[in-house]
Structures are given as C-alpha cells and as structure tokens.
Design an enzyme around this catalytic site. Structure first.
Site, short mmCIF file in Angstrom:
data_model
loop_
_atom_site.label_atom_id
_atom_site.label_comp_id
_atom_site.label_asym_id
_atom_site.label_seq_id
_atom_site.Cartn_x
_atom_site.Cartn_y
_atom_site.Cartn_z
N ASP A 198 0.86 -1.18 0.00
CA ASP A 198 0.00 0.00 0.00
C ASP A 198 0.90 1.24 0.00
OD1 ASP A 198 -3.09 0.68 0.75
OD2 ASP A 198 -1.73 2.18 1.60
N ILE A 199 0.62 2.17 -0.90
CA ILE A 199 1.42 3.40 -0.97
C ILE A 199 1.15 4.24 0.28
CG2 ILE A 199 1.89 5.50 -2.28
CD1 ILE A 199 0.95 4.02 -4.78
N GLU A 242 -4.86 2.46 -3.91
CA GLU A 242 -3.39 2.50 -3.91
C GLU A 242 -2.81 1.20 -3.35
OE1 GLU A 242 -4.69 4.50 0.00
OE2 GLU A 242 -5.40 4.36 -2.05
#
Length: 339
Positions: A198-199, A242
């Site tokens: 996950d960003i 994301e």
C-alpha cells in the site's frame, strides 16, 4: 447444382433484421460500423479446376470487393491456406471443401461454391453478375463482422484483465486467478507467496498535489514493482485505490521476504515524477509465504489474503515503509519477520 436463385438462411435472417425498425440498442453499432469501414477487403482464395470458369470468376471479383489469389490445384490451395488464413474461399472443388471442413480450425472460412457439399453459400453457373456480386458482398460483410467481433472480444478480455491506469492486472483478474495459483501450487506441492503493498500517505499526495499527480504516481508504481520481479512468472495486480498484490508462484517464504525488501527499496530509493517534479514515495508491505501449499485447505486463498493483509496492517501501524511477513511454510524458518 443449385440454381442461381438459391437463398441462404443467413440471407433470410439479414433480410428480416433489415426490415425491423431501428432501436436504441442498434445505435450503439456506430463503433462497429467505423471498424468495418476502415478494414481492408478480406483476403480470399479462388480455386477452380475449370480454367475458363476460373478466369471468368477472377475478372468478376474486383479488388475493392475481395483481395483474391486464384489457383487451379487444390493441394496448392491447401498449402496456401495453411500459410495464410483466408476468411473467404470460392471454389468448385468438393474435395477442397471436404478437407477444409475436416480440419480443426479455430476460425473456419466462409465457403462459396456451386455445390452444396459443406459450402456456406451455393451459387449456380447461371448466376447473374449482379447476384454474384451481392453474394460476395454478403460474404465479405459476414467476415468483416466476425473480425470486428473477435477484436471487440479480445479488447474486452484485456480490459477486464488489466487495470487501465497502472497496466497491472485488475482486481477482477486477481480474484479469479489467485485461487487458481493456490490450486496449482497445492496440486504439485509447490511453494507460493503473496505480498500486499500500500502506498504510504497516498491521500495526502492527492490532497496536496491533486488527483492528477496521484494518477502519475500510480502509473509509475505498477511497472516499478514488476521490474523487480521475474518476468512471465510473478505478477502484480491493483486490488484497491493504492493497494497492490504481488503473486510469486514457486517462491518460498525466505526468498519472497527478500523480494519484498527489494520492492520496498525500489519504491523508496528512486523518486517518482509528479507534475514534472521529483517526489519521494514509500510503501508498506505485508507478506504471507508458504514453503509448500497444503492440499487439504479449500479456503487457503482467502486465508493467505487475510494473513498478508494483517501483515500489511502491522507495517502501517509500526511506522510505514517496511515489510512485515508471516511464514506458513512447512520448512524450518522464522515464523515471521520485519524489515
């Protein structure tokens, strides 16, 4: 031999469709019409053992109607057909029709002949030039529509399998194919690892720099992950805004942990471009690794996903920009790790 007035089932269907009033749904065929219009004429084989008839047909089939190759020998015609598929075949050879029909072709040709033996369209020797042209144009239209249908089906397949923004596999593709990877690994008693990432602070990027900048980051993120993986074996899917999944077939826990570390470094050590400016981006990772997939756990794909998600959550809670891992494998090794 059939008379020139022979009418095919396809013609009758087309005539009934033409007689129906247009509906709203038929308005959506504008794109199909454009695709058909820009297509070059279909390629065709004209195969006639009768030389005068062959020459006569060659004169009547114009280049704007079909792109033709005229042959006299059926064996030569078969070799030519094998070398290059022709969607239309016009012939007086019953043996050629039989051989073409007996072959396991993914896409059979549309065959026009003066005999009924397996042909799609039957025309007699007394057919008028106007009627012959109409039959050939109908054959061309059918082949063009079939080609467009194949193109549309392939495009739809790609759209359903690929995330348009990141070019990674889509969430739908992941939901369908990750369980298959688990089944395959269980069948052959192989290793399998799943990483979720996950960003970090992606909402802040969107809020501060705008959604266009966020899209730029996503466009670069998927390919950057894929570059650190084995081409044609490991694969990446975008499963959330994301959030990404990395599937590593035949990869035990320890090697997968090392790959996850490399992925974290690949993301954080090289700036991304957003709005023509460099931007440092980090990501958090959660790994679930199996050194040998068991054969007696039917819901294992769901379990692996939950474990990897829990590991990702721990990475987020521990400060982000790190890898947290859980080992479900049978081989000796640490039960979990963090870096």
């Amino acid at each position: 031999m059939a008379s020139g007035g022979h009418t095919t089932v396809i013609q009758r269907v087309l005539e009934r469709r033409a007689a129906k009033p247009a509906t709203g749904e038929e308005g959506t065929t504008a794109t199909v019409a454009v695709m058909v219009r820009v297509m070059p004429p279909p390629k065709a084989l004209l195969v006639f053992q009768d030389a005068p008839l062959r020459q006569h047909m060659e004169r009547r089939v114009t280049p704007d109607l079909l792109e033709v190759e005229c042959l006299a020998d059926e064996q030569e015609a078969l070799r030519s057909f094998e070398a290059e598929f022709r969607p239309v075949v016009v012939t007086d050879s019953a043996e050629l029709i039989r051989k073409l029909r007996s072959r396991p072709l993914v896409r059979p040709p549309f065959i026009i002949s003066g005999i009924l033996a397996g042909a799609d369209e039957c025309v007699g020797r007394r057919v008028t030039e106007r009627e012959l042209e109409a039959r050939l144009r109908a054959a061309r239209r059918i082949c063009e529509l079939e080609s467009v249908l194949r193109l549309i089906m392939e495009e739809n397949r790609k759209l359903s399998a690929t995330d348009d923004l990141t070019r990674a596999a889509s969430r739908r593709f992941f939901g369908k194919h990750f369980p298959r990877e688990v089944e395959r690994a269980a069948r052959y008693k192989r290793a399998l690892s799943l990483v979720l990432c996950d960003i970090d602070h992606f909402k802040k990027i969107n809020d501060t720099l705008g959604h266009a900048a966020g899209d730029e980051i996503l466009q670069q993120f998927g390919p950057r992950l894929q570059q650190a993986l084995r081409r044609g074996i490991d694969w990446v899917a975008r499963i959330g805004g994301e959030e990404f999944a990395i599937v590593m077939p035949e990869t035990p826990y320890e090697p997968a942990f090392n790959v996850a570390r490399k992925l974290r470094t690949a993301v954080s050590h090289t700036p991304f471009t957003a709005g023509k400016k460099g931007l440092t981006v980090t990501a958090s990772f959660g790994l679930c690794g199996l050194d040998q997939v068991p054969t007696d756990e039917p819901r294992l794909a769901d379990r692996m996903l939950k474990i990897a998600d829990a590991a990702l959550y721990r990475s987020k809670e521990s400060g982000r920009n790190r890898v947290t891992a859980t080992n479900l494998g049978n081989a000796p090794g640490p039960g979990g790790g963090r870096s």
